[in-house]
Design an enzyme around this catalytic site. Structure first.
Site, PDB file in Angstrom:
ATOM      1  N   GLU A  86      -6.180 -10.858  -1.133  1.00  0.00           N
ATOM      2  CA  GLU A  86      -7.033 -10.627   0.046  1.00  0.00           C
ATOM      3  C   GLU A  86      -8.513 -10.564  -0.329  1.00  0.00           C
ATOM      4  O   GLU A  86      -9.264  -9.714   0.148  1.00  0.00           O
ATOM      5  CB  GLU A  86      -6.614  -9.311   0.737  1.00  0.00           C
ATOM      6  N   GLU A 114       0.788  -1.252   0.000  1.00  0.00           N
ATOM      7  CA  GLU A 114       0.000   0.000   0.000  1.00  0.00           C
ATOM      8  C   GLU A 114       0.814   1.295   0.000  1.00  0.00           C
ATOM      9  O   GLU A 114       0.498   2.223   0.739  1.00  0.00           O
ATOM     10  CB  GLU A 114      -0.956  -0.014   1.204  1.00  0.00           C
TER      11      GLU A 114
HETATM   12  C1  GLA Z   1      -4.944  -4.550   4.368  1.00  0.00           C
HETATM   13  C2  GLA Z   1      -3.712  -5.357   4.714  1.00  0.00           C
HETATM   14  C3  GLA Z   1      -4.068  -6.651   5.368  1.00  0.00           C
HETATM   15  C4  GLA Z   1      -5.134  -6.482   6.407  1.00  0.00           C
HETATM   16  C5  GLA Z   1      -6.327  -5.836   5.810  1.00  0.00           C
HETATM   17  C6  GLA Z   1      -7.393  -5.780   6.858  1.00  0.00           C
HETATM   18  O1  GLA Z   1      -5.579  -4.997   3.259  1.00  0.00           O
HETATM   19  O2  GLA Z   1      -2.898  -5.640   3.603  1.00  0.00           O
HETATM   20  O3  GLA Z   1      -2.929  -7.162   5.983  1.00  0.00           O
HETATM   21  O4  GLA Z   1      -4.662  -5.689   7.468  1.00  0.00           O
HETATM   22  O5  GLA Z   1      -5.920  -4.552   5.377  1.00  0.00           O
HETATM   23  O6  GLA Z   1      -7.469  -6.961   7.601  1.00  0.00           O
END
Ligand code: GLA
Length: 330
Positions: A240, A132
């Site tokens: 994710e 990020e």
């Molecule tokens: C972001 C992070 C993850 C996690 C999510 C929320 O996407 O990359 O590691 O913290 O937020 O769970």
């Protein structure tokens, strides 16, 4: 004949993973073993977890997940080495509480990456090295509010992080990971960053697309991101994935006790479309990971507001939902 489990159904496509933690291994270990081929630590490998204070390493929880994976023949995605969140403030500060110099931060960053990556070399096959770092803001390329950016500026800290990680484990595949990768402006910024790494021969092997979606998500934007990033000759991992049953920005106090029928259908339909697209692009995609095992343990029950959410393929009792049926039947 019906397919037995997700990992089996997708074995000629990509790894199927879940984000887990030691508690989820206790309550859902059997389900993880039977449905998935890969795991990611939900929080246990983040900087705040493995090095909460300078030179104080705590690997017990991450080790539990890694050992579970090795015992059960599951792959492990490493997450994450360099992130502005869930990182102890100590990393960026001197004893007086002032920002450290860029040189000091690089020394600490190298030490952290070296220790963590070497510990899991041969066990963790890929790492989200940077998480990020690209900005969501209009007319802002990188996240300027990140302490990494404030101290180091620009792309350099990321280049160094990739180089350090590669030195620590030359066999590991190294990823840049981010969310909102389907937003047209952010997609261009991430492409610009990845292209700059490739042009400079920085050891980056893939783009991680987090894919935290809402039920009103437009799948065609995902296709554009897969095509654009993989045009650089790098692998794509969906890192994710989850689908909130609320619409984007629908934070108006709505809070469902149970998953409503209409939203359940829309969610299942969307999972179906997404997996159709992913299968059609299997040559570009190495892994697809869900962010959590079941609805009961999803982070979305607390984000962006506290409310019940039902974003995954299994309900809180680990029973497969309609979304599961759609993903496994093709
Ligand atoms: C972001 C992070 C993850 C996690 C999510 C929320 O996407 O990359 O590691 O913290 O937020 O769970």
């Amino acid at each position: 004949m019906g397919k037995l489990n997700l990992a089996e159904a997708y074995k000629d496509y990509f790894e199927i993973g879940a984000a887990v933690n030691p508690e989820v291994l206790e309550s859902g270990g059997e389900l993880i073993k039977s449905e998935f081929s890969s795991v990611t630590c939900e929080n246990e490998m983040k900087c705040i977890s493995v090095q909460p204070n300078m030179n104080e390493y705590t690997f017990e929880r991450a080790d539990k997940v890694v050992n579970f994976a090795l015992e059960n023949n599951l792959k492990v995605r490493g997450h994450t080495l360099v992130w502005h969140n869930q990182t102890g403030e100590w990393l960026f500060k001197d004893k007086q509480g002032a920002d450290v110099s860029k040189e000091t931060l690089y020394t600490r960053m190298k030490e952290h990456i070296d220790t963590v990556v070497k510990r899991y070399a041969g066990k963790v096959y890929c790492w989200d090295v940077i998480n990020e770092a690209v900005s969501d803001g209009a007319n802002e390329y990188l996240r300027v509010s990140s302490p990494y950016y404030k101290i180091c500026g620009g792309e350099e800290f990321m280049e160094k992080a990739f180089i350090y990680a590669h030195e620590a484990d030359p066999a590991a595949l190294l990823f840049y990971n981010d969310y909102n990768t389907e937003n047209p402006e952010k997609r261009e910024k991430i492409y610009r960053l990845l292209k700059s790494f490739k042009d400079k021969n920085i050891p980056v092997h893939g783009a991680g697309l987090q894919c935290h979606y809402n039920i009103d998500f437009d799948v065609s934007e995902l296709k554009k991101s897969i095509d654009l990033f993989s045009s650089l000759g790098i692998d794509i991992h969906i890192t994710e994935l989850d689908i909130s049953i609320y619409k984007w920005g629908e934070e108006n106090g709505l809070n469902f006790e149970v998953l409503p029928e209409d939203r359940m259908k829309i969610q299942a339909e969307l999972y179906d479309k997404i997996f159709g697209l992913l299968r059609a692009n299997k040559d570009k995609i190495g892994s697809v990971t869900f962010w959590g095992l079941n609805d009961g343990v999803s982070w979305l029950n607390g984000f962006p507001v506290k409310r019940n959410n039902f974003p995954l393929l299994f309900d809180k009792y680990n029973k497969p939902k309609e979304a599961y049926n759609r993903v496994i039947k093709f």
